[in-house]
Enzyme design. Sequence first.
Site, PDB file in Angstrom:
ATOM      1  N   CYS A  31       0.836  -1.205   0.000  1.00 47.87           N
ATOM      2  CA  CYS A  31       0.000   0.000   0.000  1.00 47.87           C
ATOM      3  C   CYS A  31       0.874   1.260   0.000  1.00 47.87           C
ATOM      4  CB  CYS A  31      -0.894  -0.056   1.242  1.00 47.87           C
ATOM      5  SG  CYS A  31      -1.716   1.469   1.678  1.00 47.87           S
ATOM      6  N   CYS A  34       0.432   3.640   2.926  1.00 48.08           N
ATOM      7  CA  CYS A  34       0.953   2.999   4.136  1.00 48.08           C
ATOM      8  C   CYS A  34       2.464   3.177   4.221  1.00 48.08           C
ATOM      9  CB  CYS A  34       0.599   1.514   4.168  1.00 48.08           C
ATOM     10  SG  CYS A  34      -1.173   1.184   4.109  1.00 48.08           S
TER      11      CYS A  34
END
Length: 107
Positions: A31, A34
């Site tokens: 991600c 992230c």
Amino acid sequence: MAIKHAETPEVLREAVAGGGVVLADYGAAWCPPCRNLLPILDELARDYGDTVTVVKIDCDEQPELAAEAGVMSMPTVIIYKGGQPVDKLVGLSPKSVYTGVLSRHLA
């Protein structure tokens, strides 16, 4: 204090059960937002030291923890205080947002 990685569900559960303020980051290695959050988490862990426990949960490795927390999007940051969730931030935010939330719960 360094970021704790929840390699087992017990890591998060023990941190939350401790009763202090815990910042739990639910994300995944693949991600991009992230990954962008990681330097912020490192700074928060360093800035708050023993005052706040920072725990990183990989939703791919610990799907049961993500499900328990109701994570629908990544990154999701949940603040726990006194063993209970007290705030939830979904998506990537600037460091100032996280420090503001933490300051409110540390006061």
